[in-house]
Scaffold this motif. Structure first.
Motif, mmCIF file in Angstrom:
data_model
loop_
_atom_site.group_PDB
_atom_site.id
_atom_site.type_symbol
_atom_site.label_atom_id
_atom_site.label_comp_id
_atom_site.label_asym_id
_atom_site.label_seq_id
_atom_site.Cartn_x
_atom_site.Cartn_y
_atom_site.Cartn_z
ATOM 1 N N UNK A 1 0.815 -1.215 0.000
ATOM 2 C CA UNK A 1 0.000 0.000 0.000
ATOM 3 C C UNK A 1 0.849 1.266 0.000
ATOM 4 N N UNK A 2 2.169 1.103 0.040
ATOM 5 C CA UNK A 2 3.090 2.240 0.012
ATOM 6 C C UNK A 2 3.533 2.489 -1.431
ATOM 7 N N UNK A 3 3.103 3.599 -1.996
ATOM 8 C CA UNK A 3 3.425 3.898 -3.403
ATOM 9 C C UNK A 3 4.929 4.034 -3.626
ATOM 10 N N UNK A 4 5.654 4.535 -2.628
ATOM 11 C CA UNK A 4 7.108 4.689 -2.760
ATOM 12 C C UNK A 4 7.794 3.327 -2.900
ATOM 13 N N UNK A 5 7.300 2.339 -2.125
ATOM 14 C CA UNK A 5 7.868 0.988 -2.222
ATOM 15 C C UNK A 5 7.573 0.388 -3.599
ATOM 16 N N UNK A 6 6.362 0.581 -4.078
ATOM 17 C CA UNK A 6 5.999 0.073 -5.411
ATOM 18 C C UNK A 6 6.885 0.698 -6.483
ATOM 19 N N UNK A 7 7.124 1.991 -6.369
ATOM 20 C CA UNK A 7 7.970 2.678 -7.353
ATOM 21 C C UNK A 7 9.413 2.185 -7.261
ATOM 22 N N UNK A 8 9.912 2.027 -6.038
ATOM 23 C CA UNK A 8 11.277 1.536 -5.838
ATOM 24 C C UNK A 8 11.451 0.134 -6.427
ATOM 25 N N UNK A 9 10.513 -0.763 -6.131
ATOM 26 C CA UNK A 9 10.620 -2.131 -6.640
ATOM 27 C C UNK A 9 10.445 -2.179 -8.157
ATOM 28 N N UNK B 1 13.405 -4.074 -15.241
ATOM 29 C CA UNK B 1 14.174 -4.462 -16.435
ATOM 30 C C UNK B 1 14.260 -5.976 -16.602
ATOM 31 N N UNK B 2 14.037 -6.721 -15.520
ATOM 32 C CA UNK B 2 14.223 -8.171 -15.559
ATOM 33 C C UNK B 2 12.926 -8.967 -15.631
ATOM 34 N N UNK B 3 11.838 -8.363 -15.144
ATOM 35 C CA UNK B 3 10.586 -9.109 -15.045
ATOM 36 C C UNK B 3 9.411 -8.263 -15.529
ATOM 37 N N UNK B 4 8.331 -8.945 -15.884
ATOM 38 C CA UNK B 4 7.076 -8.249 -16.172
ATOM 39 C C UNK B 4 6.372 -8.033 -14.836
ATOM 40 N N UNK B 5 6.089 -6.796 -14.502
ATOM 41 C CA UNK B 5 5.551 -6.485 -13.179
ATOM 42 C C UNK B 5 4.062 -6.144 -13.224
ATOM 43 N N UNK B 6 3.357 -6.576 -12.172
ATOM 44 C CA UNK B 6 1.971 -6.186 -11.943
ATOM 45 C C UNK B 6 1.915 -5.613 -10.532
ATOM 46 N N UNK B 7 1.328 -4.445 -10.372
ATOM 47 C CA UNK B 7 1.334 -3.757 -9.080
ATOM 48 C C UNK B 7 -0.067 -3.714 -8.489
ATOM 49 N N UNK B 8 -0.135 -3.890 -7.168
ATOM 50 C CA UNK B 8 -1.414 -3.817 -6.465
ATOM 51 C C UNK B 8 -1.198 -3.149 -5.116
ATOM 52 N N UNK B 9 -2.131 -2.300 -4.724
ATOM 53 C CA UNK B 9 -2.000 -1.594 -3.446
ATOM 54 C C UNK B 9 -2.771 -2.284 -2.322
ATOM 55 N N UNK B 10 -3.511 -3.349 -2.647
ATOM 56 C CA UNK B 10 -4.210 -4.102 -1.597
ATOM 57 C C UNK B 10 -4.553 -5.502 -2.112
#
Length: 254
Positions: A10-18, A24-33
């Motif tokens: 739920x931390x947008x900063x952590x999502x942005x950092x990760x 560059x290495x993986x296809x990412x999907x992001x979720x806040x909950x």
């Protein structure tokens, strides 16, 4: 194939950092909950999940417990991230089925190595199953739920192995799953499509019959559901890296 990772925080900063660290290495999907994560799991083939523990609504422990108890997703490795630096929290993470547990603040290098190791181990198991004539399908199981799923699937294919028309619709009906859900499950567990899994099961049964030295290759190809001996031989070569005759010649003689 680029593997896909679902990141839940739920931390947008952590999502942005990760996203910067892993993008560059993986296809990412992001979720806040957890609710958004469930939507992603229902639509995408996910190879690994990274989840924070402290979240509003469904926390990371509960989310992990739900995923690991669901036959559709229980094979997906989960890394839990937490600021809880306690022995009790670590134990709880493992008890709900987490595959790894990383404390915040963490080094991006540690996370990358942990991800790479989990995915590499899964890849090795998948490759071993696909290329080994006698390896049981349950070698790919990562839980009792997976083992039961694979056993039921394998038994159905072997029972109907003479039928050249076994397809995903027949498998889905037997497993009480939709076509899409079954495809995602099989693809994520084995890196194979349902058709490829059926083919490999036919060929493993053929390898067993060849080792008994009681039937001709033509008879065996019919017994395992191939309408063409040439197609049987091509597929055998494709998966096991040797022709049926080369396989027979490689078997130990008493």
């Amino acid at each position: 194939m680029t593997e896909s990772i679902l990141i839940i925080d739920d931390n947008e900063d952590i999502l942005e950092f990760l996203s910067v660290v892993l993008g560059d290495s993986y296809q990412l999907h992001l979720a806040t909950n957890g609710e958004i994560a469930q939507t992603v799991l229902d639509k995408e083939i996910i190879h690994l999940i990274i989840s924070d523990i402290m979240m509003p609504g469904i926390d990371g422990f509960e989310l992990c417990r739900l995923i690991k108890s669901d036959v559709e997703y229980c094979h997906i490795p989960i890394i839990l991230l937490t600021s809880k630096n306690t022995y009790k929290a670590h134990i709880e993470g493992l008890e709900v089925g987490a595959d790894a547990y990383i404390q915040k603040p963490f080094s991006s290098e540690l996370l990358q190595v942990q991800i790479a190791n989990l995915l590499k181990n899964r890849r090795k198991i998948k490759e071993h199953f696909a290329s080994s004539p006698f390896e049981d399908v349950r070698v790919m199981a990562h839980s009792k739920t997976d083992e039961a799923f694979l056993k039921k699937l394998d038994e159905y294919i072997r029972t109907n192995i003479k039928d050249p028309n076994i397809d995903i619709d027949m498998l889905a009906g037997h497993m009480f799953m939709s076509r899409t859900t079954l495809y995602r499950k099989i693809k994520s567990l084995s890196s194979l499509s349902p058709k490829e899994l059926i083919d490999i099961t036919r060929l493993k049964q053929a390898a067993s019959l060849i080792s008994r030295n009681e039937f001709s290759f033509y008879e065996i190809s019919k017994m395992v559901g191939y309408s063409s001996q040439s197609l049987f031989s091509r597929n055998f070569q494709k998966y096991f890296k040797m022709s049926p005759i080369e396989y027979f010649d490689s078997l130990p003689r008493e």
